[in-house]
Scaffold this motif. Structure first.
Motif, PDB file in Angstrom:
ATOM      1  N   ARG A  64       0.845  -1.216   0.000  1.00 34.78           N
ATOM      2  CA  ARG A  64       0.000   0.000   0.000  1.00 34.78           C
ATOM      3  C   ARG A  64       0.869   1.252   0.000  1.00 34.78           C
ATOM      4  NH1 ARG A  64      -2.432   4.065  -0.057  1.00 34.78           N
ATOM      5  NH2 ARG A  64      -4.409   4.616   0.889  1.00 34.78           N
ATOM      6  N   ALA A  65       2.070   1.156   0.629  1.00 36.64           N
ATOM      7  CA  ALA A  65       2.992   2.290   0.697  1.00 36.64           C
ATOM      8  C   ALA A  65       3.867   2.396  -0.551  1.00 36.64           C
ATOM      9  CB  ALA A  65       3.860   2.177   1.943  1.00 36.64           C
ATOM     10  N   GLY A  66       3.684   1.473  -1.511  1.00 39.39           N
ATOM     11  CA  GLY A  66       4.424   1.551  -2.762  1.00 39.39           C
ATOM     12  C   GLY A  66       5.778   0.881  -2.761  1.00 39.39           C
ATOM     13  N   LEU A  67       6.055   0.038  -1.774  1.00 38.15           N
ATOM     14  CA  LEU A  67       7.342  -0.655  -1.726  1.00 38.15           C
ATOM     15  C   LEU A  67       7.295  -1.917  -2.581  1.00 38.15           C
ATOM     16  CD1 LEU A  67       7.946  -0.094   2.041  1.00 38.15           C
ATOM     17  CD2 LEU A  67       9.322   0.827   0.183  1.00 38.15           C
ATOM     18  N   PRO A  68       8.417  -2.288  -3.189  1.00 44.13           N
ATOM     19  CA  PRO A  68       8.427  -3.460  -4.066  1.00 44.13           C
ATOM     20  C   PRO A  68       8.223  -4.753  -3.290  1.00 44.13           C
ATOM     21  CG  PRO A  68      10.657  -2.623  -3.772  1.00 44.13           C
ATOM     22  CD  PRO A  68       9.736  -1.658  -3.096  1.00 44.13           C
ATOM     23  N   GLN A  69       7.502  -5.681  -3.913  1.00 45.18           N
ATOM     24  CA  GLN A  69       7.245  -7.004  -3.344  1.00 45.18           C
ATOM     25  C   GLN A  69       7.397  -8.028  -4.457  1.00 45.18           C
ATOM     26  OE1 GLN A  69       5.772  -7.569   0.171  1.00 45.18           O
ATOM     27  NE2 GLN A  69       6.980  -5.713   0.215  1.00 45.18           N
ATOM     28  N   ALA A  72       9.480  -7.927  -8.086  1.00 49.90           N
ATOM     29  CA  ALA A  72      10.034  -6.567  -8.141  1.00 49.90           C
ATOM     30  C   ALA A  72      11.056  -6.318  -7.030  1.00 49.90           C
ATOM     31  CB  ALA A  72       8.909  -5.536  -8.048  1.00 49.90           C
ATOM     32  N   LEU A  73      11.100  -7.185  -6.043  1.00 55.43           N
ATOM     33  CA  LEU A  73      12.028  -7.022  -4.924  1.00 55.43           C
ATOM     34  C   LEU A  73      13.355  -7.671  -5.286  1.00 55.43           C
ATOM     35  CD1 LEU A  73      12.579  -6.040  -2.092  1.00 55.43           C
ATOM     36  CD2 LEU A  73      11.514  -8.103  -1.209  1.00 55.43           C
ATOM     37  N   ARG A  74      14.281  -6.847  -5.734  1.00 56.94           N
ATOM     38  CA  ARG A  74      15.601  -7.318  -6.145  1.00 56.94           C
ATOM     39  C   ARG A  74      16.589  -6.166  -6.093  1.00 56.94           C
ATOM     40  NH1 ARG A  74      15.479  -9.989 -11.221  1.00 56.94           N
ATOM     41  NH2 ARG A  74      13.475 -10.792 -10.569  1.00 56.94           N
ATOM     42  N   GLY A  75      17.856  -6.461  -6.279  1.00 54.29           N
ATOM     43  CA  GLY A  75      18.893  -5.435  -6.339  1.00 54.29           C
ATOM     44  C   GLY A  75      18.930  -4.552  -5.107  1.00 54.29           C
ATOM     45  N   ALA A  76      19.011  -3.252  -5.348  1.00 56.66           N
ATOM     46  CA  ALA A  76      19.149  -2.278  -4.257  1.00 56.66           C
ATOM     47  C   ALA A  76      17.969  -2.321  -3.281  1.00 56.66           C
ATOM     48  CB  ALA A  76      19.297  -0.873  -4.830  1.00 56.66           C
ATOM     49  N   LEU A  99      10.358  -9.951   5.061  1.00 58.60           N
ATOM     50  CA  LEU A  99       8.914  -9.775   5.154  1.00 58.60           C
ATOM     51  C   LEU A  99       8.172 -10.219   3.897  1.00 58.60           C
ATOM     52  CD1 LEU A  99       8.886  -6.288   6.881  1.00 58.60           C
ATOM     53  CD2 LEU A  99       8.375  -8.505   7.937  1.00 58.60           C
ATOM     54  N   ASP A 100       8.894 -10.337   2.782  1.00 59.81           N
ATOM     55  CA  ASP A 100       8.286 -10.727   1.517  1.00 59.81           C
ATOM     56  C   ASP A 100       8.089 -12.240   1.480  1.00 59.81           C
ATOM     57  OD1 ASP A 100       7.814  -9.683  -1.454  1.00 59.81           O
ATOM     58  OD2 ASP A 100       8.750 -11.657  -1.517  1.00 59.81           O
ATOM     59  N   GLY A 101       6.879 -12.677   1.183  1.00 59.10           N
ATOM     60  CA  GLY A 101       6.552 -14.096   1.179  1.00 59.10           C
ATOM     61  C   GLY A 101       7.324 -14.913   0.163  1.00 59.10           C
ATOM     62  N   SER A 102       7.861 -14.281  -0.892  1.00 58.22           N
ATOM     63  CA  SER A 102       8.612 -15.029  -1.891  1.00 58.22           C
ATOM     64  C   SER A 102      10.070 -15.221  -1.488  1.00 58.22           C
ATOM     65  CB  SER A 102       8.526 -14.331  -3.256  1.00 58.22           C
ATOM     66  OG  SER A 102       9.222 -13.103  -3.241  1.00 58.22           O
ATOM     67  N   LEU A 103      10.518 -14.529  -0.431  1.00 52.60           N
ATOM     68  CA  LEU A 103      11.904 -14.640   0.022  1.00 52.60           C
ATOM     69  C   LEU A 103      12.019 -15.098   1.470  1.00 52.60           C
ATOM     70  CD1 LEU A 103      13.422 -11.364  -1.463  1.00 52.60           C
ATOM     71  CD2 LEU A 103      13.748 -13.690  -2.292  1.00 52.60           C
ATOM     72  N   GLY A 104      11.296 -14.433   2.363  1.00 54.05           N
ATOM     73  CA  GLY A 104      11.422 -14.704   3.790  1.00 54.05           C
ATOM     74  C   GLY A 104      10.209 -15.411   4.337  1.00 54.05           C
ATOM     75  N   LYS A 105      10.296 -15.719   5.621  1.00 54.73           N
ATOM     76  CA  LYS A 105       9.197 -16.447   6.249  1.00 54.73           C
ATOM     77  C   LYS A 105       8.653 -15.731   7.484  1.00 54.73           C
ATOM     78  CE  LYS A 105      10.385 -20.915   4.575  1.00 54.73           C
ATOM     79  NZ  LYS A 105      10.000 -22.270   4.702  1.00 54.73           N
ATOM     80  N   ALA A 106       9.007 -14.472   7.679  1.00 56.88           N
ATOM     81  CA  ALA A 106       8.500 -13.736   8.838  1.00 56.88           C
ATOM     82  C   ALA A 106       6.996 -13.530   8.669  1.00 56.88           C
ATOM     83  CB  ALA A 106       9.206 -12.398   8.993  1.00 56.88           C
ATOM     84  N   GLU A 107       6.225 -14.060   9.587  1.00 60.41           N
ATOM     85  CA  GLU A 107       4.761 -13.957   9.562  1.00 60.41           C
ATOM     86  C   GLU A 107       4.360 -12.751  10.410  1.00 60.41           C
ATOM     87  OE1 GLU A 107       1.068 -17.074  10.202  1.00 60.41           O
ATOM     88  OE2 GLU A 107       2.948 -17.412  11.246  1.00 60.41           O
ATOM     89  N   ALA A 108       4.570 -11.547   9.853  1.00 67.72           N
ATOM     90  CA  ALA A 108       4.366 -10.314  10.599  1.00 67.72           C
ATOM     91  C   ALA A 108       3.000  -9.715  10.295  1.00 67.72           C
ATOM     92  CB  ALA A 108       5.466  -9.317  10.264  1.00 67.72           C
ATOM     93  N   VAL A 109       2.233  -9.465  11.352  1.00 71.01           N
ATOM     94  CA  VAL A 109       0.879  -8.931  11.231  1.00 71.01           C
ATOM     95  C   VAL A 109       0.734  -7.738  12.166  1.00 71.01           C
ATOM     96  CG1 VAL A 109      -1.574  -9.437  11.631  1.00 71.01           C
ATOM     97  CG2 VAL A 109      -0.082 -11.186  10.644  1.00 71.01           C
TER      98      VAL A 109
END
Length: 151
Positions: A64-69, A72-76, A99-109
């Protein structure tokens, strides 16, 4: 329903969360905006007690804040951090990748209720719950801000 429970409990009717960072226009979300985002439930044990909390998955807030997920989450972008800040100044840092489900496993809510009840003033109105953690040290109470940090 959550708003009615918050009003009945005497807690603020519109908890506010700000997502900001250097060079970013702050995104301010009230309780109505948070309620429109996807909701999920996470369970964990806090100090020997089972807790089941419901709220917005942190990745949904970051999207929602416009951060890559995802792809799109790569590089810098992988050097980006999310600083979770509590009303009392307690802070916890996460990497965007964990926090990204395709990389990490932190289940943050970012929860607004636990065990079917709105959070009281000592925990809420918003609390970050990290379901996979062994200790609850990163389960931040009274969250008011998420700050995007980059090196």
């Amino acid at each position: 329903m959550i708003l009615a429970l918050l009003l009945a409990a005497g807690t603020p009717a519109a908890p506010v969360l700000t997502i900001d960072g250097p060079g970013r226009t702050p995104l301010v979300l009230d309780s109505a905006a948070l309620a429109k985002l996807p909701q999920t439930t996470v369970s964990r044990t806090d100090h020997g007690k089972s807790v089941r909390c419901t709220g917005v998955p942190l990745p949904a807030l970051l999207t929602r804040a416009g951060l890559p997920q995802g792809e799109a989450l790569r590089g810098a972008a992988l050097a980006t951090g999310i600083l979770v800040v509590a009303r009392d100044g307690y802070r916890v840092l996460f990497s965007l990748g964990e926090l990204d489900g395709s990389l990490g496993k932190a289940e943050a809510v970012l929860a607004s209720n636990c065990n079917g009840q709105p959070l009281d003033s000592t925990a809420g109105p918003l609390r970050l719950i990290v379901g996979g953690d062994i200790r609850a040290a990163r389960s931040v109470r009274q969250v008011t801000r998420l700050t995007v940090v980059r090196p």
